[in-house]
Write a protein that holds these residues in place. Structure first.
Motif, PDB file in Angstrom:
ATOM      1  N   GLU A  56       0.838  -1.196   0.000  1.00 13.96           N
ATOM      2  CA  GLU A  56       0.000   0.000   0.000  1.00 13.96           C
ATOM      3  C   GLU A  56       0.871   1.243   0.000  1.00 13.96           C
ATOM      4  O   GLU A  56       1.886   1.301   0.696  1.00 13.96           O
ATOM      5  CB  GLU A  56      -0.911   0.016   1.223  1.00 13.96           C
ATOM      6  N   GLY A  57       0.468   2.227  -0.776  1.00 17.89           N
ATOM      7  CA  GLY A  57       1.204   3.485  -0.792  1.00 17.89           C
ATOM      8  C   GLY A  57       0.748   4.388  -1.927  1.00 17.89           C
ATOM      9  O   GLY A  57      -0.237   4.115  -2.598  1.00 17.89           O
ATOM     10  N   GLY A  58       1.493   5.447  -2.131  1.00 17.35           N
ATOM     11  CA  GLY A  58       1.154   6.447  -3.127  1.00 17.35           C
ATOM     12  C   GLY A  58       1.251   5.941  -4.558  1.00 17.35           C
ATOM     13  O   GLY A  58       2.016   5.032  -4.866  1.00 17.35           O
ATOM     14  N   VAL A  59       0.466   6.563  -5.412  1.00 19.26           N
ATOM     15  CA  VAL A  59       0.435   6.234  -6.836  1.00 19.26           C
ATOM     16  C   VAL A  59       1.463   7.087  -7.557  1.00 19.26           C
ATOM     17  O   VAL A  59       1.543   8.299  -7.341  1.00 19.26           O
ATOM     18  CB  VAL A  59      -0.964   6.534  -7.422  1.00 19.26           C
ATOM     19  N   ALA A  60       2.228   6.457  -8.437  1.00 21.15           N
ATOM     20  CA  ALA A  60       3.145   7.212  -9.310  1.00 21.15           C
ATOM     21  C   ALA A  60       2.336   7.645 -10.532  1.00 21.15           C
ATOM     22  O   ALA A  60       2.429   7.073 -11.611  1.00 21.15           O
ATOM     23  CB  ALA A  60       4.338   6.355  -9.706  1.00 21.15           C
ATOM     24  N   ASN A  61       1.520   8.677 -10.342  1.00 20.18           N
ATOM     25  CA  ASN A  61       0.588   9.092 -11.388  1.00 20.18           C
ATOM     26  C   ASN A  61       1.160  10.219 -12.253  1.00 20.18           C
ATOM     27  O   ASN A  61       2.334  10.569 -12.144  1.00 20.18           O
ATOM     28  CB  ASN A  61      -0.749   9.505 -10.762  1.00 20.18           C
ATOM     29  N   ASP A  62       0.315  10.793 -13.096  1.00 17.17           N
ATOM     30  CA  ASP A  62       0.746  11.825 -14.042  1.00 17.17           C
ATOM     31  C   ASP A  62       1.354  13.049 -13.372  1.00 17.17           C
ATOM     32  O   ASP A  62       2.211  13.696 -13.954  1.00 17.17           O
ATOM     33  CB  ASP A  62      -0.437  12.267 -14.915  1.00 17.17           C
ATOM     34  N   ARG A  63       0.909  13.377 -12.155  1.00 12.73           N
ATOM     35  CA  ARG A  63       1.437  14.561 -11.466  1.00 12.73           C
ATOM     36  C   ARG A  63       2.920  14.424 -11.140  1.00 12.73           C
ATOM     37  O   ARG A  63       3.633  15.413 -11.067  1.00 12.73           O
ATOM     38  CB  ARG A  63       0.671  14.813 -10.163  1.00 12.73           C
ATOM     39  N   ILE A  64       3.369  13.204 -10.917  1.00 10.90           N
ATOM     40  CA  ILE A  64       4.760  13.019 -10.494  1.00 10.90           C
ATOM     41  C   ILE A  64       5.581  12.189 -11.478  1.00 10.90           C
ATOM     42  O   ILE A  64       6.759  11.950 -11.252  1.00 10.90           O
ATOM     43  CB  ILE A  64       4.815  12.385  -9.094  1.00 10.90           C
ATOM     44  N   PHE A  65       4.959  11.763 -12.558  1.00  6.51           N
ATOM     45  CA  PHE A  65       5.622  10.896 -13.531  1.00  6.51           C
ATOM     46  C   PHE A  65       6.920  11.502 -14.047  1.00  6.51           C
ATOM     47  O   PHE A  65       7.949  10.823 -14.116  1.00  6.51           O
ATOM     48  CB  PHE A  65       4.669  10.596 -14.701  1.00  6.51           C
ATOM     49  N   ASP A  66       6.890  12.779 -14.421  1.00 12.82           N
ATOM     50  CA  ASP A  66       8.089  13.426 -14.966  1.00 12.82           C
ATOM     51  C   ASP A  66       9.231  13.436 -13.957  1.00 12.82           C
ATOM     52  O   ASP A  66      10.392  13.215 -14.324  1.00 12.82           O
ATOM     53  CB  ASP A  66       7.781  14.862 -15.419  1.00 12.82           C
ATOM     54  N   THR A  67       8.934  13.684 -12.701  1.00  9.89           N
ATOM     55  CA  THR A  67       9.974  13.681 -11.668  1.00  9.89           C
ATOM     56  C   THR A  67      10.634  12.308 -11.576  1.00  9.89           C
ATOM     57  O   THR A  67      11.869  12.203 -11.538  1.00  9.89           O
ATOM     58  CB  THR A  67       9.379  14.075 -10.299  1.00  9.89           C
ATOM     59  N   ILE A  68       9.841  11.258 -11.568  1.00 13.45           N
ATOM     60  CA  ILE A  68      10.389   9.906 -11.479  1.00 13.45           C
ATOM     61  C   ILE A  68      11.205   9.575 -12.722  1.00 13.45           C
ATOM     62  O   ILE A  68      12.324   9.043 -12.622  1.00 13.45           O
ATOM     63  CB  ILE A  68       9.263   8.878 -11.255  1.00 13.45           C
ATOM     64  N   GLU A  69      10.675   9.896 -13.887  1.00 13.63           N
ATOM     65  CA  GLU A  69      11.399   9.618 -15.133  1.00 13.63           C
ATOM     66  C   GLU A  69      12.704  10.416 -15.208  1.00 13.63           C
ATOM     67  O   GLU A  69      13.734   9.890 -15.635  1.00 13.63           O
ATOM     68  CB  GLU A  69      10.514   9.910 -16.343  1.00 13.63           C
ATOM     69  N   ASN A  70      12.663  11.673 -14.800  1.00 12.39           N
ATOM     70  CA  ASN A  70      13.892  12.481 -14.801  1.00 12.39           C
ATOM     71  C   ASN A  70      14.946  11.891 -13.869  1.00 12.39           C
ATOM     72  O   ASN A  70      16.134  11.898 -14.182  1.00 12.39           O
ATOM     73  CB  ASN A  70      13.593  13.927 -14.393  1.00 12.39           C
ATOM     74  N   TYR A  71      14.509  11.370 -12.725  1.00  7.49           N
ATOM     75  CA  TYR A  71      15.433  10.732 -11.796  1.00  7.49           C
ATOM     76  C   TYR A  71      15.992   9.438 -12.398  1.00  7.49           C
ATOM     77  O   TYR A  71      17.206   9.199 -12.365  1.00  7.49           O
ATOM     78  CB  TYR A  71      14.750  10.471 -10.456  1.00  7.49           C
ATOM     79  N   ILE A  72      15.138   8.601 -12.954  1.00  2.00           N
ATOM     80  CA  ILE A  72      15.579   7.339 -13.560  1.00  2.00           C
ATOM     81  C   ILE A  72      16.590   7.604 -14.675  1.00  2.00           C
ATOM     82  O   ILE A  72      17.584   6.887 -14.805  1.00  2.00           O
ATOM     83  CB  ILE A  72      14.369   6.532 -14.099  1.00  2.00           C
ATOM     84  N   GLU A  73      16.352   8.637 -15.464  1.00  3.48           N
ATOM     85  CA  GLU A  73      17.225   8.954 -16.595  1.00  3.48           C
ATOM     86  C   GLU A  73      18.485   9.719 -16.186  1.00  3.48           C
ATOM     87  O   GLU A  73      19.316  10.040 -17.027  1.00  3.48           O
ATOM     88  CB  GLU A  73      16.441   9.739 -17.644  1.00  3.48           C
ATOM     89  N   GLY A  74      18.615  10.023 -14.903  1.00  2.00           N
ATOM     90  CA  GLY A  74      19.809  10.705 -14.417  1.00  2.00           C
ATOM     91  C   GLY A  74      19.822  12.200 -14.657  1.00  2.00           C
ATOM     92  O   GLY A  74      20.853  12.852 -14.501  1.00  2.00           O
ATOM     93  N   GLN A  75      18.682  12.778 -15.008  1.00  2.00           N
ATOM     94  CA  GLN A  75      18.593  14.215 -15.269  1.00  2.00           C
ATOM     95  C   GLN A  75      18.508  15.032 -13.992  1.00  2.00           C
ATOM     96  O   GLN A  75      18.824  16.222 -13.993  1.00  2.00           O
ATOM     97  CB  GLN A  75      17.389  14.508 -16.173  1.00  2.00           C
ATOM     98  N   ILE A  76      18.049  14.384 -12.910  1.00  2.00           N
ATOM     99  CA  ILE A  76      18.021  15.038 -11.606  1.00  2.00           C
ATOM    100  C   ILE A  76      18.523  14.039 -10.560  1.00  2.00           C
ATOM    101  O   ILE A  76      18.482  12.827 -10.776  1.00  2.00           O
ATOM    102  CB  ILE A  76      16.604  15.549 -11.218  1.00  2.00           C
ATOM    103  N   THR A  77      18.986  14.554  -9.448  1.00  2.00           N
ATOM    104  CA  THR A  77      19.456  13.691  -8.368  1.00  2.00           C
ATOM    105  C   THR A  77      18.273  13.183  -7.542  1.00  2.00           C
ATOM    106  O   THR A  77      17.160  13.712  -7.632  1.00  2.00           O
ATOM    107  CB  THR A  77      20.406  14.453  -7.424  1.00  2.00           C
ATOM    108  N   LYS A  78      18.553  12.193  -6.715  1.00  2.00           N
ATOM    109  CA  LYS A  78      17.522  11.687  -5.819  1.00  2.00           C
ATOM    110  C   LYS A  78      17.041  12.785  -4.878  1.00  2.00           C
ATOM    111  O   LYS A  78      15.845  12.902  -4.605  1.00  2.00           O
ATOM    112  CB  LYS A  78      18.039  10.503  -5.004  1.00  2.00           C
TER     113      LYS A  78
END
Length: 163
Positions: free
Chosen positions: A104-126
């Motif tokens: 159980e927990g938060g949804v990785a939805n459209d509001r935060i998708f870009d943040t997660i993708e940017n982190y995965i791609e190394g464009q931003i730090t954790k």
């Protein structure tokens, strides 16, 4: 606990091992305790599948029975470090959800998708990703990964067709 599943069909007998593996919490049956969230998901699914009807399935999830039966569960409070690591590992195919019966927990939805993708791609730090996520109010999702848990603890009540 009353929970909802947005779909394009009535689902009286949910299955745990249907769907894609690289979703937030793995390959399971997803429900939420937020009706509006299920309603939005049903509408999205209807748009993706022309000719279908948006449907909200309503269930009773027996939390006490889940606790007393010693099912292995994991709960994330908000969009924190552990949640982010779990979501990223899931998206990378590492299957961190294996061994759990319920997550159980938060949804990785459209509001935060870009943040997660940017982190995965190394464009931003954790740290930057977590800084952005701290301002988001997470929706709630519950992933049921164990068929026995579903059969014993999730009871179908009714479905509602959306207009």
């Amino acid at each position: 606990m009353k929970v909802f599943h947005g779909s394009t069909a009535e689902i009286q007998y949910p299955l745990a091992n249907i769907g894609r593996e690289n979703l937030d919490f793995g390959k399971g049956f997803y429900v939420t305790d937020i009706y509006n969230q299920a309603e939005r998901w049903a509408s999205v699914m209807m748009l993706r599948r022309p000719g279908t009807i948006a449907t909200i399935n309503i269930y009773e999830l027996n939390i006490e029975k889940i606790s007393s039966a010693n099912y292995r569960s994991l709960h994330f409070d908000g969009y924190g470090n552990d949640w982010l690591d779990f979501i990223v590992d899931s998206r990378r195919g590492k299957k961190p959800w294996l061994g759990y019966d319920l997550i159980e927990g938060g949804v990785a939805n459209d509001r935060i998708f870009d943040t997660i993708e940017n982190y995965i791609e190394g464009q931003i730090t954790k740290e930057v990703a977590l800084g952005r996520l701290q301002y988001e109010q997470p929706n709630n999702q519950i992933c049921l990964l164990n068929q026995q848990l579903i059969d014993e603890c999730l009871s179908f009540e009714q479905s509602i067709t959306l207009k």
